[in-house]
Design an enzyme around this catalytic site. Structure first.
Site, mmCIF file in Angstrom:
data_model
loop_
_atom_site.group_PDB
_atom_site.id
_atom_site.type_symbol
_atom_site.label_atom_id
_atom_site.label_comp_id
_atom_site.label_asym_id
_atom_site.label_seq_id
_atom_site.Cartn_x
_atom_site.Cartn_y
_atom_site.Cartn_z
ATOM 1 N N ASP A 1 26.870 0.878 -6.981
ATOM 2 C CA ASP A 1 26.887 1.538 -8.287
ATOM 3 C C ASP A 1 27.987 2.600 -8.370
ATOM 4 O O ASP A 1 28.685 2.696 -9.378
ATOM 5 C CB ASP A 1 25.532 2.170 -8.575
ATOM 6 N N HIS B 1 0.850 -1.188 0.000
ATOM 7 C CA HIS B 1 0.000 0.000 0.000
ATOM 8 C C HIS B 1 0.887 1.239 0.000
ATOM 9 O O HIS B 1 1.956 1.219 0.614
ATOM 10 C CB HIS B 1 -0.862 0.046 1.269
#
Length: 162
Positions: free
Chosen positions: A131, A80
């Site tokens: 990264d 949700h």
């Protein structure tokens, strides 16, 4: 929840569905998650000394984690949207690992808790570290993404043992 408890994201027929929360009260909720990035000692040294050409690794990872926590419902199909009130991301440099431990604390006032938002934040912070440093250390490993603690809601307080 024991292994005998029903999985709430599946209907009695076994179909995946989003759990209804409309009958639950809005209450303050909190979740804390962690992740770890193991790396070569030289990579850790460059992070702590600010020697990574792409910039402030931990600063960028913090911003990525906060942004990711806000997008959790878009990434995980049955989550949700949760009204977050605060996201705090911290890092601990651990020479003995060697690497960085990420900790994400997420607070909300809603009908369901921010556990997935905290785990998403910790995961994305760790992936961002990877990264930004992969050109110098492809052997890094993102490890141990875990929920450490949660507060609020019907189930109350829970803390990981050990």
């Amino acid at each position: 929840m024991s292994s005998d408890d029903p999985l709430t994201h599946f209907s009695p027929a076994g179909a995946a569905h989003m759990v209804g929360i409309e009958g639950k009260p809005e209450t303050p909720r909190r979740a804390v998650a962690a992740a770890r990035v193991r790396m070569a000692p030289a990579t850790l040294r460059r992070i702590t000394e600010g020697g990574v050409g792409k910039g402030d690794v931990l600063g960028v990872a913090r911003i990525a984690a906060i942004a990711a926590s806000k997008r959790c419902a878009e990434l995980i199909p049955l989550c949700h949207p949760v009204r977050l009130t605060a996201v705090d991301v911290t890092f601990e440099v651990v020479e003995s690992l060697p690497g960085v431990e990420v900790r994400a604390e997420v607070r909300a006032i809603d009908r369901t808790g921010p556990e997935m938002e905290a785990m998403t934040a910790a995961s994305v912070a760790a992936l961002t570290i990877y990264d930004m440093c992969k050109a110098m250390d492809r052997g890094m490993a993102v490890e141990a993404v875990v929920l450490l603690e949660k507060d609020g809601g019907k189930s109350g307080h829970w803390r990981r043992e050990g």
